[in-house]
Motif scaffolding. Sequence first.
Motif, PDB file in Angstrom:
ATOM      1  N   ASN A   1       0.830  -1.057  -0.057  1.00 17.73           N
ATOM      2  CA  ASN A   1      -0.036   0.099  -0.173  1.00 17.73           C
ATOM      3  C   ASN A   1       0.813   1.132  -0.112  1.00 17.73           C
ATOM      4  O   ASN A   1       0.552   2.126  -0.776  1.00 17.73           O
TER       5      ASN A   1
ATOM      6  N   ASN B   1       3.358   1.483  -3.401  1.00 14.09           N
ATOM      7  CA  ASN B   1       2.525   1.906  -4.374  1.00 14.09           C
ATOM      8  C   ASN B   1       2.079   3.097  -4.092  1.00 14.09           C
ATOM      9  O   ASN B   1       0.967   3.790  -4.777  1.00 14.09           O
TER      10      ASN B   1
ATOM     11  N   GLU C   1       0.279   4.937  -1.852  1.00 15.41           N
ATOM     12  CA  GLU C   1      -0.932   4.876  -1.389  1.00 15.41           C
ATOM     13  C   GLU C   1      -1.023   5.599   0.134  1.00 15.41           C
ATOM     14  O   GLU C   1       0.107   5.348   0.851  1.00 15.41           O
TER      15      GLU C   1
ATOM     16  N   ASN D   1      -6.150   4.131   2.683  1.00 20.65           N
ATOM     17  CA  ASN D   1      -6.544   3.023   1.626  1.00 20.65           C
ATOM     18  C   ASN D   1      -6.274   1.659   2.203  1.00 20.65           C
ATOM     19  O   ASN D   1      -6.385   0.675   1.774  1.00 20.65           O
TER      20      ASN D   1
END
Lengths: 431, 139
Positions: A129, A132, A134, A138
């Motif tokens: 998470n 990437n 985020e 999220n």
Amino acid sequence: MEIINIFYLFFVFIIFFSISLPFPVSRLDNNFTYVEQLTFNIIIQINLILFMSLLNIPLETILFVYFSYLTVCFIFQCKNFNKIKFTKINQNYFYIFILIIFFLICLDVSYSLTLDWDAQRFWFPKVLNFYNNETIDNLVNAPNPQYPFLGSLLWALFWKISFFPEEYTGRLFYAFLYCVSIANLTEILKLSKNIKTIFFIILIMLSYKYILFSGSQDLLIFCLISITAKIFYEIISSKKKISIYQFILLLLICNSLIWTKQEGTIYAFIIIFILLFFSKINITKSIALLGFVVFFFIVRILVYKFYNLEISINSCCWNDLSFKSMVEKFSIDRIVTIITFFIFSFLKNSFFLLGLFFLIASLLSKKIINNNSYIYSFYILSYGFIFSAYILSDLELIWMLKTGLDRLIFSVSPLCILIVVKYINAHNLKI
Amino acid sequence: MKNNIFKIFILVSLILILYKNVDFFSKGYFVLTKDYNQRFNKSYEKDQFSGFCSKESHGYVHYIKSKYKDEAPPAIINLEQKRRKVPYWIFYNLYGVVDKDKLILLNYNKSHSDLIKNFTIIDNYINKCLYLERKNGNN
């Protein structure tokens, strides 16, 4: 390429964590060894990274702010360059041994590579998470959103700054923290640097296993408790007053524990409880310590509530906590099973055995080490908590004990080393 | 002086014992001579819950990732009777992001042949682990 990457990361860790906050308390001090300074900076910086993540900032922005922070601190440090004394760094080759051990662990991690069950299921999706780019809101899409994420965040961050794009590079930070926290613990020995180095290597030999570096978060708890053990020794055993440096360090360790694993919150409160009852901290500081830890815990709940992450305690394992069900679970069979597994886990834990050996040695030499009650209390509370967690569990007990107990016992084991240190220091062993 | 030499001897011996325990030299040689993919496959072959194309089959999934370099991970189905974790994480993508037009079947056998009738086989490892792509027009 990968070997170069390991050296690159080592120098990144050393450079980043040598940079202190531009406040008097955090500057290189005559009373601080370099390892103590590193430890303090690591704890400060991981809390800073955590704080930024709570603002729902993606990892690339966190990295940008983090680098900016380091640059500002570095410029300030350069301004005061002539005030910094590097003699303690040059004095010995202790640090070369830390590098050798770190390199050895890194090589083992880059050879073995496997992630354990918990890491694949719970921790690595959180790493992905962040990796990437985020943010924490999220995390609601990742498995077990109620789990804390500090370890995953650090894993993702150091993976991101590595130039070899495989996940294990992020885990090398754990290896660095492990080496530094054990080196920090050896600093309480009142012996020569050579003997401290030998002690450091013995502790590594006794505790190192690849499985600890396979992504589970118990290693981080172990490191944080190692650092706490040293503070306990300095405040309680040496009967010194708590310094502002120790006060801040303790609070930040407690905050890190709260954000590392579910049980970290319990350990944070146990640490504060031990300090309140066994140290000579004045009432104002005691209230402040307790107040801050309660505040950190409330912040965690509020953040989870704000980002719609689950707040429940581990929903996998404790579904029915009604009084009737709890009474039913306290059966003789279950108690005997848990105690049996506890005994086997103690026998497998080298730190526990070493502590026990020195405790017996001190009793036999009739020089009973007094003032150990805070260590016993810490273990009574920690093991009591672990025991309660197992006895109240709704999952298959034997499977849970087989898969988790050794790790839990390991994560609180550093305090056993205090018994060894106290024995050596009390007997004034001339080695 | 004698005492110092003795301490250094102890230190070096401990380091060597540690290196021996961790099997530093053979692992070092392996890291230097084998690339990440080979090491990854080898590690999971030794894992009790995995293998190249058995149990959780991390090796095969990783092999597909490194060979085809798909942006999103294909759907992965493990057909083994025992419930197994599916190692989507190997693709380093966000949790839950899956390309449904591609499929990796692990521990496949012919009794599951209707699963693949709408797919073209792109990669086949001993008829046990398959990498498939949906035929055009089939949903």
